[in-house]
Structure formats: structure tokens, C-alpha cells
Design a protein around this motif. Structure first.
Motif, PDB file in Angstrom:
ATOM      1  N   CYS A 159       0.661  -1.010  -0.517  1.00  0.00           N
ATOM      2  CA  CYS A 159       0.024   0.077  -0.143  1.00  0.00           C
ATOM      3  C   CYS A 159       1.164   1.292   0.126  1.00  0.00           C
ATOM      4  O   CYS A 159       2.094   1.428   0.683  1.00  0.00           O
ATOM      5  CB  CYS A 159      -1.204  -0.046   1.260  1.00  0.00           C
ATOM      6  N   GLY A 161      -0.684   4.100   0.751  1.00  0.00           N
ATOM      7  CA  GLY A 161      -0.438   4.962   1.981  1.00  0.00           C
ATOM      8  C   GLY A 161       0.140   4.659   3.050  1.00  0.00           C
ATOM      9  O   GLY A 161       1.340   4.937   3.035  1.00  0.00           O
ATOM     10  N   CYS A 162       0.306   2.731   3.696  1.00  0.00           N
ATOM     11  CA  CYS A 162       0.592   2.760   4.739  1.00  0.00           C
ATOM     12  C   CYS A 162       1.725   2.255   4.651  1.00  0.00           C
ATOM     13  O   CYS A 162       1.577   1.413   6.121  1.00  0.00           O
ATOM     14  CB  CYS A 162      -1.097   1.802   5.999  1.00  0.00           C
ATOM     15  N   HIS A 183      -4.756   0.936  -0.047  1.00  0.00           N
ATOM     16  CA  HIS A 183      -6.234  -0.074   0.979  1.00  0.00           C
ATOM     17  C   HIS A 183      -7.411   1.341   0.828  1.00  0.00           C
ATOM     18  O   HIS A 183      -6.767   2.582   0.599  1.00  0.00           O
ATOM     19  CB  HIS A 183      -6.037  -0.159   2.296  1.00  0.00           C
ATOM     20  N   CYS A 186      -7.159   3.904   3.155  1.00  0.00           N
ATOM     21  CA  CYS A 186      -5.437   4.749   3.208  1.00  0.00           C
ATOM     22  C   CYS A 186      -5.700   5.756   2.987  1.00  0.00           C
ATOM     23  O   CYS A 186      -5.223   6.767   2.714  1.00  0.00           O
ATOM     24  CB  CYS A 186      -4.649   3.736   3.015  1.00  0.00           C
ATOM     25  N   GLN A 187      -6.275   5.608   1.749  1.00  0.00           N
ATOM     26  CA  GLN A 187      -6.740   6.634   0.546  1.00  0.00           C
ATOM     27  C   GLN A 187      -8.001   7.153   0.412  1.00  0.00           C
ATOM     28  O   GLN A 187      -8.740   6.920  -1.146  1.00  0.00           O
ATOM     29  CB  GLN A 187      -5.169   7.058  -0.605  1.00  0.00           C
TER      30      GLN A 187
END
Ligand SMILES: [Zn+2]
Ligand SMILES: [Zn+2]
Lengths: 253, 199
Positions: A159, A161-162, A183, A186-187
Motif C-alpha cells: 500500500c 499509503g500505509c 487500501h 488509506c486514501q
């Protein structure tokens, strides 16, 4: 002060802009110098001056001299590898221009870019050798590879994001501004992609382009990597809109 | 801004706006003008000032002309069966001077240029399709430049127009690769017309 002898460097023509009545500014992608803008005097007005060497996508041996500032001088260009067969249909011609724009936009000026050069060279050779437009996966893989070679490898197996690797079967989306798959939680606003999409694109990113000419693209969005390139550049890729406009009509249409 | 300059410098500044004319050439032209009888400057000024209002886009062929329809579109001696498609108005002169074409013309006002973001919708393609759909056209001769933009335009037009039942040909051979039509010599253009090929 004597004029320095030109340096002979392989390069691919990634852009041409008319300059005055008779000259042209040629944008070249070279392995050793990256992106170089060079003034080609009388490139517009004289047929003998550069022959047909300075056409978009052509690989040439460029006789380059540094100029004052960013603009270099192109004294001569010898055609090493033309792409005239790619002029066989409008989609391949559009892709030739698109790959040139993407590689040229991601290359750093006056900085070695051997991998972007190699990628564009292979793409050009393939577009010149096939007899029909290649699969959309060819373009998507080109975009993923170009991002990678520009130091912007798209996140596809984890991901963006994370940072956590995706679990099998986990829902995924793609966030061009974040540089890859995420995910959904996450965004916010990321584009959902169907199961198997990220895996297929990651596999294509690692597969030689020549093996992707006829490969079927995964079901799902086809322009998210181009979106990621545009998000990085902060501007639209001009050939992208044209590529869409000249795409073949559906059979019988 | 230019009102603040003295009249000579104002003329130099205006002349230097032409493509291919730098400050030095503009200065030379301005001093030449000063050495001529006063009516010379007046005649040049009047001709230049009247140009934008005097010229229109021909509603048939999209050429820039003094009348609508233009002289070539209204000429009964020309054949309606063939249309020669060019990128720029000035390309028509290159074809005309060859003496090898007696049909009608159509000016696209550009070519498909992916790197400049110019697609078919930005060109006078719709007008060309309308002319062909009106009937009577047998052949479309595409005279775009032999480069990526000209080739893309020719391929696009061939795919678009062939289903309308016309023959689509392209200028070939004779014009050296890398030369824009505007710069080609007459015999090259004539040879290219001779050797046009099916797309
Ligand atoms: Zn995450
Ligand atoms: Zn007309």
C-alpha cells in the motif's frame, strides 16, 4: 576562441519545436546526457541538412556541442534506426509519440538516463516491427517501467499509503497522487481496481515489453499509470488526449 | 507601450514582430522606408491594415481568401471529383505551381500532432467529411508533410474517409524525407503527384 569539436552521442528524438523560419529545437534523450534540447540550424528549410533523421522517435547519432545555458547545438544527426514502419497505422504512430513524450518528460536534463533511453529504444523497435497496434498492456507496462526507471516505482505489491504489503484477496484501489495502489481506507478518493489488477500490472512491469505486444490487459482501468505520471509531472501528457482521439473505431463503426 | 517610443523605433518594434525578422533587419527596413517617397509607406501601411478585414475563411475549402466561396472553389474549370487536402493555406501554392492537379482543395489548418496535443477535432476535418458526404468526390489526395504529424493525419483521414466510398491517395516519392511541402521545389511536387499511392 576556437569552437570545441562536437561530441557524437546516440540519442532518440523525443520532441521537435519550430524555431524561427528555418531552425528547429530538437529534444533528445541520450543515455549519457539524459534530456538535451539542442538547436538544429536550418532543420526546417534545408532538405540536405539533416535528411529525414530528425523525425520523432528516430534513433540518431547526434553531433552535439554544449551551448550557452541549457540549449545545446546539434551540428549533425545520422540516422541509426528509423521508425518508418511504425508509421503504418495511426495508433502505433500515436504510441510512438506518446512513449517519446513520457520518456522525455520523466528524464532529467543533462543527467545520465541509460535505462529510460533503453526502454524508449526497445519500445520504438517493437512499434516499428509489429504490424498491428500492440495490446494496451504494452503501454501500461511502458508507463510502469518508465516510472520505475525515473526512480518513481509504482507501489503495486504494497500500500502506497500505509506501506503494508497487500494480503491475498484484500480489496485495493489506486491513488495516482500517492504513487500506486492503496487500501481503500488509506486514501479517500482512490479508484477501486478489480481483484488481480495490481498483480497483473506488477507482473507486466517486470516482463520484457516484447512479450507484452499481444498480451491481454487485466480487466479494469487502463490509464491509472498515466494518471500517476501526470500527477508526478503536475501537468497533462499532451499526446494522451490525441491517442484517445485517434483510437480505432469499433469494428463496423 | 509602443506609443511611448519615437515613430522610427515604433516601426522597428512592429516590424520585428514578424517571424524571421530580427531587430537588425527591422531597423534596415525602417530606414529603407524613410528613403522612399512618402506614398510607399502609405501604400504598404494601407495594404497591411486592410488585410485582416479583407480576408475570410472559405466556407467550402477553409482556405484563407478574399471571397467566400473562394476563387478556386468557384472556378467551373476545376474538377469536383478530386480534393487535395493540405495542412496550410500556403501549401496550395506549391501544388498549383506544379501544374499537376486540377481538382479542388481543402485546408486542414494543421496536422494531428500528439506532442502538441492537436487531435482531429482541432482540424477542419468535419468540413472535409461534409464535402465528401455531399457527393461527387471520387478521390481525396492527401498532401500532408512526410513526418510523424503528416503521416498520422493521412492515416487518420484514410481510415475515416474510405468507408465513405472515396479513393484516398497520398503524395509520395519526390519530396525528400524531412522537407516540408512549403520548401519543396516544383519538379519534386510534380513527381510526388505522379506517384501518389493508395492508403
Ligand atoms: Zn494501506
Ligand atoms: Zn474555397
Amino acid at each position: 576562441m576556437g569552437r570545441a569539436p562536437p561530441e557524437h552521442a546516440p540519442a532518440i528524438v523525443v520532441g521537435l519545436v519550430d524555431f524561427g523560419e528555418a531552425d528547429r529545437v530538437v529534444r533528445l534523450l541520450s543515455p549519457d546526457h539524459g534530456l538535451v534540447a539542442a538547436l538544429a540550424r536550418r532543420a526546417r528549410s534545408s532538405r540536405r541538412r539533416f535528411g529525414g533523421a530528425l523525425d520523432l522517435g528516430n534513433k540518431v547519432e547526434a553531433a552535439l556541442r554544449p551551448g550557452r545555458g541549457e540549449l545545446w547545438h546539434l551540428d549533425a544527426a545520422r540516422l541509426l534506426d528509423g521508425r518508418l514502419h511504425a508509421h503504418g497505422d495511426v495508433e502505433r504512430l500515436g504510441l510512438l509519440a506518446y512513449t517519446a513524450e513520457v520518456a522525455g518528460a520523466l528524464a532529467r536534463p543533462h543527467h545520465p538516463e541509460p535505462r529510460l533511453f533503453g526502454l524508449l529504444d526497445v519500445a520504438g523497435v517493437l512499434l516499428d516491427s509489429v504490424t498491428a497496434p500492440p495490446s494496451p498492456l504494452f503501454r501500461m507496462a511502458f508507463e510502469a517501467k518508465a516510472l520505475t526507471f525515473a526512480g518513481l516505482r509504482p507501489a503495486l505489491d504494497r500500500c502506497a499509503g500505509c506501506g503494508r504489503p497487500f494480503d491475498a484477496g484484500e480489496e485495493r484501489a489506486f491513488a495516482p497522487w500517492a504513487g500506486g495502489a492503496v487500501h481503500p481506507a488509506c486514501q479517500a478518493g482512490a479508484t477501486p481496481v478489480p481483484p488481480g489488477w495490481t498483480e497483473a500490472v506488477e507482473a507486466a512491469r517486470r516482463t520484457p515489453l516484447r512479450e507484452l505486444v499481444d498480451a491481454a490487459p487485466p480487466p479494469g482501468p487502463r490509464w491509472l499509470l498515466a494518471d500517476a505520471i501526470e500527477a508526478h509531472l503536475g501537468r497533462a501528457l499532451r499526446s494522451r488526449r490525441v491517442l484517445a482521439a485517434i483510437a480505432g473505431p469499433p469494428a463496423g463503426g | 507601450m509602443s506609443q511611448d517610443l519615437d515613430p522610427l523605433r515604433r516601426v522597428v518594434a512592429q516590424l520585428a514582430r514578424f517571424p524571421g525578422i530580427g531587430e537588425r533587419t527591422a531597423t534596415r527596413l525602417a530606414y529603407w522606408l524613410l528613403r522612399q517617397p512618402p506614398e510607399t509607406a502609405r501604400e504598404i501601411g494601407e495594404a497591411v491594415a486592410g488585410l485582416p478585414d479583407a480576408m475570410v475563411t472559405c466556407s467550402v475549402c477553409c482556405d484563407i481568401a478574399a471571397t467566400d466561396p473562394c476563387r478556386r472553389c468557384s472556378d467551373p474549370r476545376r474538377s469536383d471529383e478530386a480534393i487535395c487536402v493540405v495542412e496550410r493555406p500556403q501549401d496550395i501554392a506549391a501544388i498549383e505551381q506544379s501544374g499537376g492537379f486540377h481538382g479542388r482543395y481543402h485546408v486542414l489548418h494543421g496536422a494531428i500532432s500528439p506532442l502538441d496535443g492537436v487531435g482531429p477535432d482541432d482540424l477542419r476535418v468535419r468540413e472535409l467529411v461534409a464535402r465528401i458526404e455531399a457527393g461527387g468526390v471520387v478521390e481525396v489526395v492527401v498532401a500532408t508533410d512526410p513526418d510523424v504529424e503528416g503521416d498520422a493525419t493521412a492515416l487518420y483521414l484514410a481510415r475515416l474517409l474510405k468507408p465513405l466510398g472515396v479513393r484516398v491517395t497520398r503524395l509520395a516519392h519526390g519530396i525528400a524525407v524531412g522537407t516540408e511541402l512549403e520548401y519543396a521545389d516544383r519538379s519534386s511536387v510534380a513527381r510526388a503527384l505522379e506517384n501518389r499511392r493508395e492508403l
